[in-house]
Design a protein around this motif. Structure first.
Motif, PDB file in Angstrom:
ATOM      1  N   LEU A 214       0.945  -0.996  -0.030  1.00 23.96           N
ATOM      2  CA  LEU A 214      -0.119  -0.264  -0.096  1.00 23.96           C
ATOM      3  C   LEU A 214       0.814   1.174  -0.043  1.00 23.96           C
ATOM      4  O   LEU A 214       0.542   2.263  -0.844  1.00 23.96           O
ATOM      5  CB  LEU A 214      -0.896  -0.093   1.146  1.00 23.96           C
ATOM      6  N   THR A 215       1.949   1.306   0.871  1.00 24.54           N
ATOM      7  CA  THR A 215       2.829   2.439   0.775  1.00 24.54           C
ATOM      8  C   THR A 215       3.603   2.616  -0.408  1.00 24.54           C
ATOM      9  O   THR A 215       3.684   3.657  -1.112  1.00 24.54           O
ATOM     10  CB  THR A 215       3.814   2.213   1.803  1.00 24.54           C
ATOM     11  N   GLN A 216       3.937   1.550  -1.108  1.00 27.30           N
ATOM     12  CA  GLN A 216       4.728   1.673  -2.227  1.00 27.30           C
ATOM     13  C   GLN A 216       3.747   2.128  -3.457  1.00 27.30           C
ATOM     14  O   GLN A 216       4.177   3.215  -4.242  1.00 27.30           O
ATOM     15  CB  GLN A 216       5.218   0.295  -2.806  1.00 27.30           C
ATOM     16  N   PHE A 217       2.502   1.880  -3.483  1.00 25.93           N
ATOM     17  CA  PHE A 217       1.522   2.348  -4.674  1.00 25.93           C
ATOM     18  C   PHE A 217       1.171   3.705  -4.144  1.00 25.93           C
ATOM     19  O   PHE A 217       0.816   4.312  -5.288  1.00 25.93           O
ATOM     20  CB  PHE A 217       0.382   1.359  -4.980  1.00 25.93           C
ATOM     21  N   ILE A 218       1.071   4.005  -2.890  1.00 30.48           N
ATOM     22  CA  ILE A 218       0.730   5.281  -2.637  1.00 30.48           C
ATOM     23  C   ILE A 218       1.753   6.390  -3.001  1.00 30.48           C
ATOM     24  O   ILE A 218       1.311   7.442  -3.853  1.00 30.48           O
ATOM     25  CB  ILE A 218       0.119   5.363  -1.186  1.00 30.48           C
ATOM     26  N   LEU A 219       2.953   6.044  -2.790  1.00 29.56           N
ATOM     27  CA  LEU A 219       3.950   6.941  -3.148  1.00 29.56           C
ATOM     28  C   LEU A 219       4.136   7.053  -4.663  1.00 29.56           C
ATOM     29  O   LEU A 219       4.354   7.982  -4.908  1.00 29.56           O
ATOM     30  CB  LEU A 219       5.378   6.426  -2.423  1.00 29.56           C
ATOM     31  N   ALA A 220       3.940   5.725  -5.395  1.00 34.30           N
ATOM     32  CA  ALA A 220       4.082   5.813  -6.761  1.00 34.30           C
ATOM     33  C   ALA A 220       3.014   6.574  -7.428  1.00 34.30           C
ATOM     34  O   ALA A 220       3.229   7.375  -8.490  1.00 34.30           O
ATOM     35  CB  ALA A 220       4.289   4.341  -7.249  1.00 34.30           C
ATOM     36  N   GLY A 221       1.768   6.395  -6.845  1.00 34.12           N
ATOM     37  CA  GLY A 221       0.776   7.082  -7.368  1.00 34.12           C
ATOM     38  C   GLY A 221       0.835   8.466  -7.305  1.00 34.12           C
ATOM     39  O   GLY A 221       0.524   9.408  -7.972  1.00 34.12           O
ATOM     40  N   LEU A 222       1.400   9.223  -6.120  1.00 32.29           N
ATOM     41  CA  LEU A 222       1.555  10.389  -5.834  1.00 32.29           C
ATOM     42  C   LEU A 222       2.690  11.297  -6.782  1.00 32.29           C
ATOM     43  O   LEU A 222       2.515  12.210  -7.555  1.00 32.29           O
ATOM     44  CB  LEU A 222       2.192  10.874  -4.585  1.00 32.29           C
ATOM     45  N   ILE A 223       3.635  10.206  -7.223  1.00 38.05           N
ATOM     46  CA  ILE A 223       4.660  10.594  -8.115  1.00 38.05           C
ATOM     47  C   ILE A 223       4.408  10.762  -9.603  1.00 38.05           C
ATOM     48  O   ILE A 223       4.513  11.722 -10.465  1.00 38.05           O
ATOM     49  CB  ILE A 223       5.934   9.804  -7.674  1.00 38.05           C
ATOM     50  N   SER A 224       3.571   9.573 -10.061  1.00 41.20           N
ATOM     51  CA  SER A 224       3.288   9.378 -11.251  1.00 41.20           C
ATOM     52  C   SER A 224       1.924   9.931 -11.796  1.00 41.20           C
ATOM     53  O   SER A 224       1.538  10.268 -12.770  1.00 41.20           O
ATOM     54  CB  SER A 224       2.998   7.834 -11.641  1.00 41.20           C
ATOM     55  N   GLY A 225       1.097  10.472 -10.677  1.00 40.94           N
ATOM     56  CA  GLY A 225      -0.265  10.833 -10.959  1.00 40.94           C
ATOM     57  C   GLY A 225      -1.262   9.777 -11.251  1.00 40.94           C
ATOM     58  O   GLY A 225      -2.512  10.180 -11.701  1.00 40.94           O
ATOM     59  N   LYS A 226      -0.851   8.544 -10.974  1.00 37.55           N
ATOM     60  CA  LYS A 226      -1.817   7.639 -11.446  1.00 37.55           C
ATOM     61  C   LYS A 226      -2.566   6.996  -9.993  1.00 37.55           C
ATOM     62  O   LYS A 226      -1.918   7.420  -8.981  1.00 37.55           O
ATOM     63  CB  LYS A 226      -1.059   6.281 -11.847  1.00 37.55           C
ATOM     64  N   LYS A 227      -3.796   6.624 -10.316  1.00 39.56           N
ATOM     65  CA  LYS A 227      -4.458   6.051  -9.091  1.00 39.56           C
ATOM     66  C   LYS A 227      -3.825   4.922  -8.287  1.00 39.56           C
ATOM     67  O   LYS A 227      -3.671   3.759  -8.890  1.00 39.56           O
ATOM     68  CB  LYS A 227      -5.821   5.792  -9.379  1.00 39.56           C
ATOM     69  N   PRO A 228      -3.318   5.097  -7.081  1.00 39.69           N
ATOM     70  CA  PRO A 228      -2.717   3.997  -6.428  1.00 39.69           C
ATOM     71  C   PRO A 228      -3.286   2.683  -6.018  1.00 39.69           C
ATOM     72  O   PRO A 228      -2.882   1.471  -6.533  1.00 39.69           O
ATOM     73  CB  PRO A 228      -2.351   4.631  -5.080  1.00 39.69           C
ATOM     74  N   LEU A 229      -4.620   2.771  -5.719  1.00 42.05           N
ATOM     75  CA  LEU A 229      -5.383   1.524  -5.268  1.00 42.05           C
ATOM     76  C   LEU A 229      -5.963   0.815  -6.758  1.00 42.05           C
ATOM     77  O   LEU A 229      -5.762  -0.505  -6.919  1.00 42.05           O
ATOM     78  CB  LEU A 229      -6.644   1.963  -4.419  1.00 42.05           C
ATOM     79  N   ALA A 230      -6.312   1.539  -7.798  1.00 41.78           N
ATOM     80  CA  ALA A 230      -6.678   1.027  -9.072  1.00 41.78           C
ATOM     81  C   ALA A 230      -5.356   0.300  -9.497  1.00 41.78           C
ATOM     82  O   ALA A 230      -5.506  -0.833 -10.104  1.00 41.78           O
ATOM     83  CB  ALA A 230      -6.960   2.046 -10.105  1.00 41.78           C
ATOM     84  N   SER A 231      -4.050   0.988  -9.483  1.00 44.33           N
ATOM     85  CA  SER A 231      -2.888   0.429 -10.103  1.00 44.33           C
ATOM     86  C   SER A 231      -2.429  -0.826  -9.253  1.00 44.33           C
ATOM     87  O   SER A 231      -2.291  -1.989 -10.024  1.00 44.33           O
ATOM     88  CB  SER A 231      -1.662   1.276  -9.879  1.00 44.33           C
ATOM     89  N   LEU A 232      -2.584  -0.847  -7.970  1.00 46.51           N
ATOM     90  CA  LEU A 232      -2.445  -2.172  -7.088  1.00 46.51           C
ATOM     91  C   LEU A 232      -3.306  -3.255  -7.579  1.00 46.51           C
ATOM     92  O   LEU A 232      -3.015  -4.242  -7.617  1.00 46.51           O
ATOM     93  CB  LEU A 232      -2.502  -1.731  -5.636  1.00 46.51           C
ATOM     94  N   LYS A 233      -4.525  -2.651  -7.617  1.00 47.63           N
ATOM     95  CA  LYS A 233      -5.781  -3.878  -8.176  1.00 47.63           C
ATOM     96  C   LYS A 233      -5.409  -4.563  -9.588  1.00 47.63           C
ATOM     97  O   LYS A 233      -5.313  -5.558  -9.589  1.00 47.63           O
ATOM     98  CB  LYS A 233      -7.059  -3.262  -8.224  1.00 47.63           C
ATOM     99  N   LEU A 234      -4.759  -3.706 -10.511  1.00 48.27           N
ATOM    100  CA  LEU A 234      -4.354  -4.193 -11.808  1.00 48.27           C
ATOM    101  C   LEU A 234      -2.989  -5.269 -11.409  1.00 48.27           C
ATOM    102  O   LEU A 234      -2.963  -6.156 -12.355  1.00 48.27           O
ATOM    103  CB  LEU A 234      -3.992  -3.293 -12.727  1.00 48.27           C
ATOM    104  N   MET A 235      -2.404  -4.979 -10.423  1.00 49.75           N
ATOM    105  CA  MET A 235      -1.211  -5.956 -10.590  1.00 49.75           C
ATOM    106  C   MET A 235      -1.555  -7.291  -9.773  1.00 49.75           C
ATOM    107  O   MET A 235      -0.646  -8.078  -9.653  1.00 49.75           O
ATOM    108  CB  MET A 235      -0.150  -5.132  -9.324  1.00 49.75           C
ATOM    109  N   LEU A 236      -2.606  -7.459  -9.423  1.00 49.64           N
ATOM    110  CA  LEU A 236      -3.156  -8.750  -8.530  1.00 49.64           C
ATOM    111  C   LEU A 236      -2.979  -9.864  -9.351  1.00 49.64           C
ATOM    112  O   LEU A 236      -2.623 -11.127  -8.765  1.00 49.64           O
ATOM    113  CB  LEU A 236      -4.611  -8.617  -8.017  1.00 49.64           C
ATOM    114  N   PRO A 237      -3.151  -9.949 -10.649  1.00 46.24           N
ATOM    115  CA  PRO A 237      -2.810 -11.052 -11.332  1.00 46.24           C
ATOM    116  C   PRO A 237      -1.296 -11.604 -11.026  1.00 46.24           C
ATOM    117  O   PRO A 237      -0.951 -12.796 -11.145  1.00 46.24           O
ATOM    118  CB  PRO A 237      -3.203 -10.815 -12.821  1.00 46.24           C
ATOM    119  N   ALA A 238      -0.569 -10.804 -11.221  1.00 44.98           N
ATOM    120  CA  ALA A 238       1.051 -11.030 -10.979  1.00 44.98           C
ATOM    121  C   ALA A 238       1.316 -11.488  -9.619  1.00 44.98           C
ATOM    122  O   ALA A 238       1.913 -12.415  -9.521  1.00 44.98           O
ATOM    123  CB  ALA A 238       1.749  -9.829 -10.998  1.00 44.98           C
ATOM    124  N   TYR A 239       0.409 -10.829  -8.596  1.00 39.17           N
ATOM    125  CA  TYR A 239       0.395 -11.370  -7.111  1.00 39.17           C
ATOM    126  C   TYR A 239       0.184 -12.818  -7.091  1.00 39.17           C
ATOM    127  O   TYR A 239       0.948 -13.471  -6.399  1.00 39.17           O
ATOM    128  CB  TYR A 239      -0.410 -10.552  -6.443  1.00 39.17           C
TER     129      TYR A 239
END
Length: 384
Positions: A214-239
């Protein structure tokens, strides 16, 4: 039976058999496996410096050959993420483990061995672990500056030999080694303390993995301008793929596909994802730190923040060399665990057992976090 091909299944089976048989076995039977474990411990001590050199030299050398601003920046972010996860794990573990593990004490693991090996064969290593680390860094950095180095090709072939030994000798033998440890500990009456510790810290480590992601994606979202939780959700198949494969390398195709779905450009994704599969092991580092602290606490071993900080910083470097195979991270780290924390062969075996019991979760956290790094890299290096 195909399910026995899974390393986690074999380790859990080894622990269960060690517990069951250790309660009814006689001294001679236990002594056979104590002797086998002693021989394997000697081999492990011999091979660890070679593993360090075989993995780190080509990793650094090859990275330098293709050195660019993007590769260097990716490596820096991956290292920062890895060691921050280690310090976060240290802080949470020191805050919660003393109460969680209260009244659970274990004699030094080496002292629980009521049975001694029938014979002992010493296999001295060619050099100690710290010498191997320094040598690997010096040679690796040197090779990074040499174009078309013949020695780099030699180191890559040596890496193949080391990976073969890890995959075909050490990893397959680990369940038998762990069986011997738990057989002897059950015989001496202390195995169930370890199992109780296993259950408690596995729950804590799983929660820590979620918080780190959660911390990694919140920080990445702040830097990239992308939605952190939506981005994390898209990574679930890899998880979930990593949960099954227990391998960052085997999960690369899925990770690559999901990272591009987040909106990372294909060119950046194709560089960052394979690179991070090797050098970004925040989940693995988190686990190793927590497991080391738990074992140290229940044995009354001294824990000093500054010494442990040095261990975490060195662990982040050792993780760069971890092969993307099940159990690869702990094999890359076990040398400095022994040298810097004073873990003997028995403690190292318990560390391996603890780590592999949670290997899937650590690998899943590693590859999912790669998506956050790719988001940051896309923000700074995407072609205009």
């Amino acid at each position: 039976m195909k399910f026995l091909d899974n390393l986690l299944v074999r380790v859990l089976l080894a622990i269960a058999l060690g517990l069951a048989i250790g309660s009814i076995a006689n001294e001679v039977f236990v002594g056979v496996f104590v002797t086998i474990n002693d021989l394997f411990s000697q081999f492990l001590g011999f091979i660890i410096p070679l593993i360090i050199m075989g993995l780190i030299i080509p990793s650094i050398g090859s990275l330098g050959n293709q050195a660019s601003k993007m590769v260097g920046f990716t490596a820096l972010i991956a290292y920062g993420s890895t060691i921050l996860s280690g310090f976060f794990s240290y802080g949470v573990s020191m805050a919660f483990f003393p109460n969680l593990l209260k009244n659970q004490t274990l004699n030094a693991v080496s002292e629980t061995a009521a049975i001694q090996p029938f014979f002992h064969i010493a296999i001295p290593p060619l050099m100690d672990v710290m010498t191997a680390l320094v040598f690997a860094f010096v040679v690796g950095i040197g090779l990074a500056r040499i174009q078309n180095s013949v020695l780099l090709q030699v180191s890559l072939e040596f890496e193949n030999i080391v990976n073969f030994i890890i995959e075909k000798v050490i990893i397959p033998f680990l369940p038998l080694f762990i069986f011997g440890i738990f057989l002897n500990m059950t015989f001496s009456g202390q195995a169930f303390i370890i199992l109780n510790v296993f259950a408690k810290i596995i729950a804590v480590i799983f929660i820590l993995h979620i918080l780190v992601l959660l911390t990694q994606f919140i920080l990445a979202g702040l830097i990239s301008g992308k939605k952190p939780l939506a981005s994390l959700k898209l990574m679930l198949p890899a998880y979930f793929t990593a949960l099954g494969t227990q391998s960052s390398a085997a999960t690369i195709p899925v990770t690559l596909k999901q990272v591009q779905k987040i909106g990372v450009s294909p060119a950046i994704a194709k560089l960052v994802v394979p690179l991070c599969a090797t050098i970004h092991l925040s989940g693995s580092t988190l686990k190793i730190v927590a497991c080391c602290l738990a074992l140290m606490m229940i044995q009354g071993m001294p824990i000093d923040f500054f010494s442990f900080s040095g261990f975490i910083l060195m662990l982040g470097i050792a993780m760069v060399a971890a092969p993307g195979v099940p159990g690869g991270a702990i094999m890359a780290a076990i040398g400095i665990i022994g040298t810097m924390l004073g873990f003997d062969a028995q403690n190292q075996a318990l560390m391996i057992a603890l780590y592999i019991a949670m290997d899937s979760f650590g690998t899943a956290a590693n590859v999912t976090g790669d998506g956050a790094i790719a988001m940051v890299m896309d923000r700074f290096f995407k072609e205009k």
